[in-house]
Every structure is written in structure tokens, then in C-alpha cells.
Design a protein around this motif. Structure first.
Motif, short mmCIF file in Angstrom:
data_model
loop_
_atom_site.label_atom_id
_atom_site.label_comp_id
_atom_site.label_asym_id
_atom_site.label_seq_id
_atom_site.Cartn_x
_atom_site.Cartn_y
_atom_site.Cartn_z
N GLU A 1 0.60 -1.12 -0.03
CA GLU A 1 0.05 -0.52 -0.11
C GLU A 1 0.92 1.50 0.06
N LEU A 2 0.50 2.03 -1.57
CA LEU A 2 1.08 3.52 -1.63
C LEU A 2 1.06 3.95 -0.33
N SER A 3 0.17 4.63 0.53
CA SER A 3 -0.09 5.81 2.01
C SER A 3 0.41 5.17 3.01
N ASP A 4 -0.42 5.97 3.88
CA ASP A 4 0.14 4.91 5.58
C ASP A 4 -1.12 4.62 6.71
N ARG A 5 -1.91 4.11 5.17
CA ARG A 5 -3.97 4.17 5.47
C ARG A 5 -4.29 3.32 4.87
N ILE A 6 -5.44 2.39 4.57
CA ILE A 6 -6.16 1.67 3.91
C ILE A 6 -6.61 2.82 3.62
N GLY A 7 -7.81 2.06 2.60
CA GLY A 7 -9.33 2.54 2.36
C GLY A 7 -9.04 3.32 0.37
N GLY A 8 -8.01 3.54 0.46
CA GLY A 8 -8.07 4.17 -1.23
C GLY A 8 -7.89 4.97 -1.72
N THR A 9 -9.60 4.31 -2.65
CA THR A 9 -9.73 6.64 -3.12
C THR A 9 -11.12 7.17 -2.38
N TRP A 10 -10.90 6.10 -1.14
CA TRP A 10 -12.01 7.09 -0.51
C TRP A 10 -10.94 7.65 0.68
N VAL A 11 -9.56 7.84 0.77
CA VAL A 11 -8.86 8.72 1.82
C VAL A 11 -8.71 10.22 1.40
N TYR A 12 -8.99 10.99 2.17
CA TYR A 12 -9.20 12.65 1.95
C TYR A 12 -7.64 13.13 2.11
N ASN A 13 -6.55 13.62 1.16
CA ASN A 13 -5.71 13.85 1.12
C ASN A 13 -5.52 15.46 0.51
N GLU A 14 -5.22 16.55 1.87
CA GLU A 14 -4.74 17.48 1.02
C GLU A 14 -4.03 17.93 0.06
N ALA A 15 -3.19 17.07 -0.32
CA ALA A 15 -2.41 17.52 -1.16
C ALA A 15 -2.70 17.46 -2.28
N THR A 16 -2.02 17.87 -3.53
CA THR A 16 -2.06 17.61 -4.68
C THR A 16 -0.95 17.00 -5.96
N GLY A 17 -1.46 16.74 -6.50
CA GLY A 17 -0.11 16.87 -7.92
C GLY A 17 1.45 15.79 -7.75
N VAL A 18 2.48 16.30 -7.20
CA VAL A 18 3.19 14.90 -6.64
C VAL A 18 3.92 15.34 -5.53
N VAL B 1 5.25 0.28 -5.21
CA VAL B 1 5.71 -0.72 -6.36
C VAL B 1 5.84 -0.43 -7.25
N ILE B 2 7.30 -0.53 -7.43
CA ILE B 2 8.01 0.19 -8.61
C ILE B 2 8.07 -1.22 -10.37
N ARG B 3 8.46 -2.19 -9.65
CA ARG B 3 7.64 -2.70 -11.03
C ARG B 3 7.64 -4.39 -10.44
N VAL B 4 6.74 -5.06 -11.49
CA VAL B 4 6.38 -6.12 -11.46
C VAL B 4 7.09 -7.31 -12.91
N LEU B 5 7.55 -7.68 -12.30
CA LEU B 5 8.27 -8.65 -13.43
C LEU B 5 8.54 -10.22 -13.72
N GLN B 6 8.05 -10.72 -14.92
CA GLN B 6 8.08 -12.33 -14.59
C GLN B 6 9.54 -12.88 -14.88
N ARG B 7 9.31 -14.13 -13.49
CA ARG B 7 10.82 -14.35 -13.62
C ARG B 7 10.42 -16.12 -13.64
N LYS B 8 10.77 -16.66 -14.71
CA LYS B 8 10.27 -18.15 -14.65
C LYS B 8 8.46 -18.61 -14.08
N THR B 9 8.40 -19.26 -12.96
CA THR B 9 7.07 -19.28 -12.86
C THR B 9 7.00 -18.36 -11.45
N LYS B 10 7.13 -17.53 -11.25
CA LYS B 10 7.29 -16.53 -10.57
C LYS B 10 7.11 -14.78 -10.99
N TRP B 11 6.56 -14.67 -9.57
CA TRP B 11 7.24 -13.03 -10.37
C TRP B 11 7.33 -12.40 -9.37
N GLN B 12 8.53 -11.47 -9.79
CA GLN B 12 9.25 -10.24 -9.20
C GLN B 12 9.13 -9.52 -8.66
#
Length: 415
Positions: free
Chosen positions: A30-47, A113-124
């Protein structure tokens, strides 16, 4: 078996609950410090810290669907006098869900999460800890992508945009109506957010003009200082020329033009690509046909979201556990092509591929029958359809409606 889930919003939590229930070793990033995704209010915008702010939530938002259709099939939103509740009440509900199923101990917060790569039978899965700035990686057997689809703004290009000297804003970066105090605002787009926000900002703005090409929107659903105009032909330094030949000056152009599906952590060989907002190639709009150890949760829109995510998660788990066996690649591709072919025949475009609305019951039934799993109660889709109708017919007052569900088939309007 190890399962990686990307995102701890409604979809990710639902996936985690079913993954853990099936005995899988489950990790949620999870990118943020809490659960809730789109329902979490964040005063910040942009980057912020080099990463785009995910949240599109604005102050005092109330749901545009009744809470009675927003819970999970076996975990409903608690009794409340109002059907249309505040966003923070949805966050509270998701926290109750996470606590009930003991999900939080499986979540890595502040993790990008930066990258999801397939490595043979697993995902890195390569990730960055945003607190320590350290980069790490883990290997997983399965990946569930649940990163939502209200985070990457879609801008509809308007001829001569570069000439306009005023401000541009997308609803993704809107937080409170005060920014429009005394201004004349041009709203682009008449989807649910465009119509709703036109009324909201009109309480601060001097004048609001909503530009769209729909033919069935009555003026009675807007406040007096909101007017409708057809599509914009082009902009100049001070305002907009419309296709009907008229011209008006504006301080701000406010895009309510929706969002793009975006999966920046997936590589070109992941089997997933997006064309005109049509995510391909997926079996039943969720399982990655080329790499079926990956699935995407929550893509269809105009739906009872939590209900749909739950049946999608159960559908996917029936294959991950081996209870069901997937058809061949060719058969999965044909199934998808046949279904999409019918949409194209009806005149729908690729960007409508994941739009369900009144069709959602057919989608739920297809998942249920295909995997032999319990279907969503018909009353959910019936109430969803009624609520959508009220939204379109009575935009100013629909949130005053209250509903109660009587049984699996029936709801009543209480006022």
C-alpha cells in the motif's frame, strides 16, 4: 502459495480477505500510510516526494450511491439514518472490515511498487519503502492488481488549449469549492462528477457553464447560476468558442473528464496493455489471459463496486486454488472477443468496454455460473439502477432519499 496484492483500498482488502481465507501467504503493498484507497482524503495534490498523489477525494464528499449497495455481500455497512453517507464513514467501514478479518498485519504500508517482472514461474515484485527510501524485492506465485482507477486524470484535448491564459484544473486535484470564489468556470464533461461538481462549485463561483454533448439532461437538475453549453470548438486567450457559434469568457477550465486505467509497474511483456481505456487481454474482465497467475480487480465501472470486487475475488480464487481449471488461451480470447464484439455492434467504443451499469447483473451471473460460486443478490443491482435514475432525474435532492433492503429481491424507498 504466495500472493501479492497491490493496493489496500476496497478491492485490495477484499482480495486479501479471500486470499488469506484460502490459506495463501498474502502480502499487500500500500502506497499510503493507511487503508481506504480512493476514499482517503488527502489535502495534497500533484506530486509529493516524486510520486503522484493517488487520492481524488474532495472535502465533504457524500456518496452518490446508497450505502445499502456499497457493502460486501457478507459484511454490510452498519445501520445509519442516511443512505448517502460521507466518505469518512466509508473509510471507517473499510477499517472495520480489515479489523474483522485481521488484514492489517498483512499490509506493507508506505510502500511503492516499482516493477512487477515475470521470472520463470514466479513474479518478482520490486518495491521502495517510502520511509527508509530502501528498495527491496520479493517473489510471489500470484499477483492481484488492485490499484484502483481514480488516480490518473484523463484530459479531453480542446483545440487551442495553449492559447488560454486562465487556469486549468482536473477534478482529481479538486479539494474544496472555495478555489472558485467569484470566478466564471467552464466545466468539461457531464458524467456523474461533472454534473455533481457543477452544482457544488456554483455555491462559490459567480457563473458555471457545463459543456457536453448529451441530449437528455434537463436544466432543472442544476442551480440557477449553472448553464449548459454544447462541446467546445476551441479556446482563445480569455474563453471558449462553442460548436453552436457562441462565445463566453472564463477564468478557469475545469476538466471532469474521468480517469485512465494505468499500471505503471507492469512491463510490456506482462500480457496487459491499455488501448483507449480498454484493458486487454483479460478473461471475464479480470484474469490476465497471457499470464493467468495475474489478475486485475475492480476494472468495471457504474457498478456496486464492493459487491463486484467480492465476486471477482471469489471467481479468481476458484482458479488459484485449483477448484476450477481455466479454459485454453484460445478459448479465453474467444470468450472475450465474442463479448466485446457484441458491444461494438451496439455502437459502443473501446473506452466503454468496462462500463456495466444495468448490465452488471449479467456480468455477476456469468462469473457465478462459470465458476460455480454464489451470485450477488439481485436486489443490489435493482437498487443501484434506481439510485442512478434518481441521480439523473433529481440531482439536487437525490441524496435526501433513504432506502431499506427487505430481502434478496426487494428494496423500499423510505421517504
Amino acid at each position: 502459495m504466495s500472493v501479492c496484492i497491490i493496493g489496500a483500498g476496497t478491492a485490495g482488502l477484499c482480495c486479501a480477505r479471500h486470499s488469506i481465507e484460502n490459506g495463501f501467504q498474502t502480502t499487500v503493498f500500500e502506497l499510503s500510510d493507511r487503508i481506504g484507497g480512493t476514499w482517503v482524503y488527502n489535502e495534497a495534490t500533484g506530486v509529493v516526494n516524486g510520486i503522484d498523489v493517488h487520492s481524488s477525494m474532495y472535502k465533504n464528499l457524500r456518496t452518490n450511491l446508497p450505502k445499502e449497495v456499497m457493502g460486501f455481500p457478507d459484511f454490510e455497512i452498519a445501520e445509519n439514518e442516511a443512505s448517502y453517507v460521507r466518505s469518512d464513514e466509508i473509510c471507517d467501514f473499510l477499517n472495520q472490515y480489515a479489523d474483522h478479518f485481521e488484514l492489517k498485519k498483512h499490509i506493507k504500508f508506505n510502500t511503492y511498487v516499482i516493477r512487477v517482472l515475470q521470472r520463470k514461474t514466479k513474479w518478482q515484485v520490486l518495491f521502495k519503502d517510502l520511509v527508509t527510501n530502501k528498495i527491496g524485492f520479493q517473489y510471489f506465485d500470484k499477483v492481484l492488481v488492485a490499484n484502483g482507477h481514480y488516480h490518473t486524470p484523463n484530459y479531453s484535448p480542446i483545440p487551442s488549449m495553449d492559447r488560454f491564459r486562465g487556469e486549468f484544473l482536473h477534478s482529481h486535484d479538486f479539494r474544496s469549492r472555495e478555489v472558485f470564489e467569484g470566478k466564471s468556470v467552464l466545466v468539461i464533461g457531464a458524467g456523474p462528477s461533472g454534473m455533481d461538481l457543477s452544482n457544488i462549485i456554483s455555491r462559490s463561483a459567480n457563473r458555471v457553464t457545463i459543456s457536453h454533448h448529451l441530449t437528455d439532461i434537463g436544466q432543472h437538475i442544476f442551480f440557477d447560476n449553472v448553464q449548459q453549453k454544447p462541446d467546445v470548438r476551441e479556446l482563445d486567450e480569455k474563453g471558449a468558442f462553442f460548436v453552436d457559434g457562441s462565445y463566453e469568457e472564463f477564468d478557469t477550465v475545469f476538466f471532469c473528464t474521468g480517469y485512465k486505467y494505468a499500471f505503471p509497474f507492469l512491463t510490456v511483456d506482462s500480457g496487459i496493455h491499455v488501448e483507449d481505456n480498454f484493458v486487454q487481454e483479460l478473461y471475464k474482465q479480470c484474469i490476465n489471459i497471457r499470464n493467468p497467475s495475474m489478475a486485475l480487480i475492480g476494472l468495471p465501472f457504474y457498478v456496486c463496486a464492493a459487491q463486484m470486487m467480492d465476486i471477482q475475488a471469489r471467481f479468481i480464487m476458484s482458479y488459484f486454488t485449483g477448484a476450477n481449471e481455466l479454459p485454453s488461451t484460445e478459448d479465453m480470447l474467444k470468450d472475450t472477443q465474442d463479448k466485446m464484439g457484441k458491444l461494438w455492434e451496439e455502437g459502443l467504443r473501446k473506452r466503454h468496454a468496462h462500463m456495466l451499469g444495468p448490465r452488471q447483473i449479467d456480468y455477476f451471473t456469468d462469473l457465478s455460473k462459470t465458476a460455480g460460486i454464489k451470485n450477488i443478490k439481485p436486489v443490489m443491482t435493482k437498487l443501484h439502477n434506481e439510485s442512478s435514475k434518481c441521480f439523473n432525474e433529481n440531482l439536487l435532492h437525490f441524496r435526501e432519499d433513504n432506502f431499506a433492503i427487505l430481502d434478496d429481491e426487494t428494496f423500499i424507498k423510505l421517504n
